[in-house]
Design an enzyme around this catalytic site. Structure first.
Site, PDB file in Angstrom:
ATOM      1  N   HIS A   1      -2.769 -19.137  39.392  1.00 17.10           N
ATOM      2  CA  HIS A   1      -1.546 -18.008  39.336  1.00 17.10           C
ATOM      3  C   HIS A   1      -0.295 -18.973  39.120  1.00 17.10           C
ATOM      4  CE1 HIS A   1       1.450 -16.249  42.478  1.00 17.10           C
ATOM      5  NE2 HIS A   1       1.337 -15.468  41.133  1.00 17.10           N
TER       6      HIS A   1
ATOM      7  N   ASN B   1       3.830 -16.760  47.700  1.00 13.79           N
ATOM      8  CA  ASN B   1       4.276 -15.217  47.731  1.00 13.79           C
ATOM      9  C   ASN B   1       4.461 -15.132  49.210  1.00 13.79           C
ATOM     10  OD1 ASN B   1       4.999 -14.890  44.854  1.00 13.79           O
ATOM     11  ND2 ASN B   1       2.692 -13.680  44.745  1.00 13.79           N
TER      12      ASN B   1
ATOM     13  N   SER C   1      -1.758 -12.257  42.002  1.00  6.09           N
ATOM     14  CA  SER C   1      -0.812 -12.964  43.080  1.00  6.09           C
ATOM     15  C   SER C   1      -1.046 -12.503  44.358  1.00  6.09           C
ATOM     16  CB  SER C   1       0.549 -12.448  42.493  1.00  6.09           C
ATOM     17  OG  SER C   1       0.906 -11.110  42.707  1.00  6.09           O
TER      18      SER C   1
ATOM     19  N   GLU D   1      -0.755 -22.393  41.146  1.00  5.97           N
ATOM     20  CA  GLU D   1      -1.461 -22.194  42.389  1.00  5.97           C
ATOM     21  C   GLU D   1      -2.980 -22.319  41.905  1.00  5.97           C
ATOM     22  OE1 GLU D   1       1.260 -20.462  45.715  1.00  5.97           O
ATOM     23  OE2 GLU D   1       0.293 -19.054  44.506  1.00  5.97           O
TER      24      GLU D   1
HETATM   25  N1  CAA Z   1      11.918 -18.803  27.449  1.00  4.44           N
HETATM   26  C1  CAA Z   1      12.769 -19.788  27.112  1.00  4.44           C
HETATM   27  N2  CAA Z   1      13.842 -20.210  27.867  1.00  4.44           N
HETATM   28  C2  CAA Z   1      14.471 -19.750  28.937  1.00  4.44           C
HETATM   29  C3  CAA Z   1      13.516 -18.563  29.407  1.00  4.44           C
HETATM   30  C4  CAA Z   1      12.380 -18.083  28.757  1.00  4.44           C
HETATM   31  N3  CAA Z   1      11.745 -17.120  29.168  1.00  4.44           N
HETATM   32  N4  CAA Z   1      14.246 -18.220  30.349  1.00  4.44           N
HETATM   33  C5  CAA Z   1      15.363 -18.907  30.752  1.00  4.44           C
HETATM   34  N5  CAA Z   1      15.357 -19.896  29.600  1.00  4.44           N
HETATM   35  C6  CAA Z   1      16.177 -20.767  29.662  1.00  4.44           C
HETATM   36  C7  CAA Z   1      17.724 -20.421  29.329  1.00  4.44           C
HETATM   37  O1  CAA Z   1      17.686 -20.021  27.869  1.00  4.44           O
HETATM   38  C8  CAA Z   1      18.496 -21.457  29.642  1.00  4.44           C
HETATM   39  O2  CAA Z   1      18.615 -22.480  28.612  1.00  4.44           O
HETATM   40  P1  CAA Z   1      19.935 -23.299  28.834  1.00  4.44           P
HETATM   41  O3  CAA Z   1      20.240 -24.006  29.939  1.00  4.44           O
HETATM   42  O4  CAA Z   1      19.565 -24.470  27.591  1.00  4.44           O
HETATM   43  O5  CAA Z   1      20.921 -22.308  28.297  1.00  4.44           O
HETATM   44  C9  CAA Z   1      17.763 -21.983  30.752  1.00  4.44           C
HETATM   45  O6  CAA Z   1      16.583 -21.480  30.811  1.00  4.44           O
HETATM   46  C10 CAA Z   1      18.565 -21.628  32.246  1.00  4.44           C
HETATM   47  O7  CAA Z   1      18.339 -20.276  32.292  1.00  4.44           O
HETATM   48  P2  CAA Z   1      19.694 -19.342  32.444  1.00  4.44           P
HETATM   49  O8  CAA Z   1      20.798 -19.961  32.310  1.00  4.44           O
HETATM   50  O9  CAA Z   1      19.506 -18.076  32.061  1.00  4.44           O
HETATM   51  O10 CAA Z   1      19.650 -19.198  34.238  1.00  4.44           O
HETATM   52  P3  CAA Z   1      19.338 -20.138  35.110  1.00  4.44           P
HETATM   53  O11 CAA Z   1      20.025 -21.510  35.363  1.00  4.44           O
HETATM   54  O12 CAA Z   1      19.582 -19.212  36.505  1.00  4.44           O
HETATM   55  O13 CAA Z   1      17.565 -20.412  35.215  1.00  4.44           O
HETATM   56  C11 CAA Z   1      15.721 -19.706  36.102  1.00  4.44           C
HETATM   57  C12 CAA Z   1      16.872 -19.415  35.193  1.00  4.44           C
HETATM   58  C13 CAA Z   1      15.031 -20.977  35.614  1.00  4.44           C
HETATM   59  C14 CAA Z   1      14.752 -18.569  35.940  1.00  4.44           C
HETATM   60  C15 CAA Z   1      16.217 -19.930  37.454  1.00  4.44           C
HETATM   61  O14 CAA Z   1      17.068 -18.968  37.854  1.00  4.44           O
HETATM   62  C16 CAA Z   1      15.319 -19.916  38.780  1.00  4.44           C
HETATM   63  O15 CAA Z   1      14.394 -20.897  38.631  1.00  4.44           O
HETATM   64  N6  CAA Z   1      15.027 -18.861  39.401  1.00  4.44           N
HETATM   65  C17 CAA Z   1      13.842 -18.531  40.551  1.00  4.44           C
HETATM   66  C18 CAA Z   1      12.707 -18.184  39.651  1.00  4.44           C
HETATM   67  C19 CAA Z   1      11.718 -17.918  40.522  1.00  4.44           C
HETATM   68  O16 CAA Z   1      11.719 -18.061  41.644  1.00  4.44           O
HETATM   69  N7  CAA Z   1      10.532 -17.730  40.002  1.00  4.44           N
HETATM   70  C20 CAA Z   1       9.334 -17.317  40.966  1.00  4.44           C
HETATM   71  C21 CAA Z   1       9.397 -15.794  41.222  1.00  4.44           C
HETATM   72  S1  CAA Z   1       7.777 -15.690  42.131  1.00  4.44           S
HETATM   73  C22 CAA Z   1       6.446 -15.485  40.900  1.00  4.44           C
HETATM   74  O17 CAA Z   1       6.816 -15.324  39.748  1.00  4.44           O
HETATM   75  C23 CAA Z   1       5.410 -15.170  41.598  1.00  4.44           C
HETATM   76  C24 CAA Z   1       4.632 -13.769  41.402  1.00  4.44           C
HETATM   77  O18 CAA Z   1       3.553 -13.561  41.679  1.00  4.44           O
HETATM   78  C25 CAA Z   1       5.581 -12.520  41.300  1.00  4.44           C
END
Ligand code: CAA
Length: 401
Positions: A142, A193, A119, A154
């Site tokens: 990524h 990022n 990343s 990415e």
């Molecule tokens: N596997 C399967 N299903 C999953 C899962 C996984 N790992 N994680 C979440 N889910 C499912 C849940 O079971 C849930 O299903 P239902 O709607 O059927 O109940 C659904 O996804 C939604 O999850 P939650 O209800 O727990 O929570 P939410 O509505 O907040 O969604 C999320 C979760 C999709 C993660 C959302 O919060 C989100 O988009 N957050 C932002 C995440 C983000 O920004 N990620 C990037 C980070 S930066 C990065 O990754 C780069 C790096 O280099 C660090």
């Protein structure tokens, strides 16, 4: 149409096991490698948990059918030998990546693409650990956390990456059901990022300097800006150590930022976020718990102060031609699940208001990184203010036109 049949994923951590799961879900055969059996076992049980969620929802018939496409190994050379495509998701340390890529150089098929999910480390430097004829096959790919849910990939070109490798990586991303964007220049942190770090670090500085409480900021992010997670909530989700590493790696390569002191302090205290059970919020049993935030708190923070630094970074990326306008907006919509692109936020607030917010941040936080990008200043001079003037990063039809 991708010709890839077998993928070799190196590293069974959060990203590695998620990538292996995505590939198996899409019908590809996967070999997952790590250095200890317990890491592989832990990864397989997390994959099973995630697949069971998908099976409960009816997205897939059963988890076992998908899991049987994933083999595990502790032998890097044999795992690499029959792969069409390798994705390395090992810890973010250059010496580890260099060791892995030099071993891949000796063991992978000559035509295999060697991708790194780094990343924040330079793709060009990673590619220099393989012999010259192979360097064109090394690329950045990524993914975002959680890989099974997040749509973005990415695709990052290093100095040596060939167009053919870019094409093969785009095709694989499509076969994995992901949406690729092209990062044309190997800048630290790529698109997402960099934009995210501006946003999270500003939120953190505001809390550190006592301007706002974290709950107020997170409520403004969730309810005011409509983003899926608050800034501190997302920091816990990513991992404070991971975030700290990303920011430090970017700064070491010339990214100008005053890092928020709370990250390193929390890291030393072992408050790493979800994984350690405690970060900015408590996550009992190391399971992510969404903080309950009172909606009324949102009104205490002006949300443009959080968006403006992210817009400023995106303006830099556009001006430097690191990526296209559409790819930058697609990247934040699909990599961070923002409800709209960062340039769309800018246009709706107004470019002049974004510049004003940056000046306010510069005054309140005293950091030079809030200096408005020349592109924003140029747009303001040209009257390209966004929705209100009919033209900003996008063109808008005004009433009656
Ligand atoms: N596997 C399967 N299903 C999953 C899962 C996984 N790992 N994680 C979440 N889910 C499912 C849940 O079971 C849930 O299903 P239902 O709607 O059927 O109940 C659904 O996804 C939604 O999850 P939650 O209800 O727990 O929570 P939410 O509505 O907040 O969604 C999320 C979760 C999709 C993660 C959302 O919060 C989100 O988009 N957050 C932002 C995440 C983000 O920004 N990620 C990037 C980070 S930066 C990065 O990754 C780069 C790096 O280099 C660090």
């Amino acid at each position: 149409m991708s010709n890839v049949r077998r993928i070799f994923v190196i590293g069974a951590g959060t990203m590695g096991h998620g990538i292996a799961e995505v590939a198996a879900l899409r019908g590809l055969n996967v070999t997952l490698y790590d250095v200890k059996q317990e890491f592989l076992d832990g990864a397989m049980s997390k994959i099973k948990w995630s697949l069971d969620r998908l099976a409960e929802k009816g997205t897939i018939k059963s988890s076992s059918e998908v899991i049987q496409r994933i083999a595990t190994t502790l032998d890097l050379e044999s795992g690499a030998s029959d792969a069409d495509f390798v994705i390395e998701a090992a810890p973010e340390r250059m010496e580890i990546k260099r060791d892995i890529f030099s071993r891949l150089d000796r063991s992978a098929r000559p035509e295999a693409v060697l991708a790194t999910n780094t990343s924040s480390l330079p793709i060009t430097e990673v590619s220099e650990s393989v012999s010259a004829p192979r360097r064109g096959r090394v690329i950045g790919m990524h993914f975002f956390n959680p890989p099974v849910i997040m749509q973005l990939v990415e695709v990052v070109k290093g100095k040596y990456t060939s167009d053919e490798t870019v094409k093969a990586t785009y095709e694989l991303a499509g076969a994995l059901g992901k949406q690729p964007v092209l990062v044309r220049v190997d800048v630290p942190g790529f698109i997402v990022n960099r934009v995210m770090a501006r946003f999270l670090n500003t939120a953190c500085l505001m809390a550190e300097r006592g301007l706002h409480r974290m709950e107020e900021i997170d409520a403004a992010v969730r309810y005011g800006l409509g983003m899926p997670m608050g800034a501190f909530e997302l920091s816990d989700y990513i991992g404070i150590d991971v975030l700290d590493d990303i920011i430090k790696a970017m700064i070491a390569r010339g990214f100008s930022m005053t890092p928020c002191g709370l990250y390193s302090g929390m890291r030393s205290a072992g408050k790493l976020g979800v994984k350690s059970g405690q970060g900015f919020y408590a996550h009992p049993g190391s399971k992510f718990r969404k903080p309950e935030l009172d909606r009324s708190l949102a009104a205490k923070v002006d949300p443009i102060l959080l968006v403006a630094p992210a817009v400023n970074e995106a303006a830099y990326l556009l001006r430097e031609e690191v990526a296209s306008r559409d790819d930058i907006d697609k990247a934040v919509r699909l990599g961070l699940n923002y409800p709209k692109g960062i340039f769309e936020y800018a246009d709706s607030y107004g470019v002049d208001s974004v510049i004003d917010a940056l000046r306010r941040l510069e005054e309140a936080l005293g950091s030079r990184e809030y200096e408005p990008d020349p592109l924003l200043l140029e747009m303001r001079s040209a009257g390209k203010l966004g929705v209100k003037s009919g033209q900003g990063f996008y063109a808008y039809k005004r009433r009656g036109e």
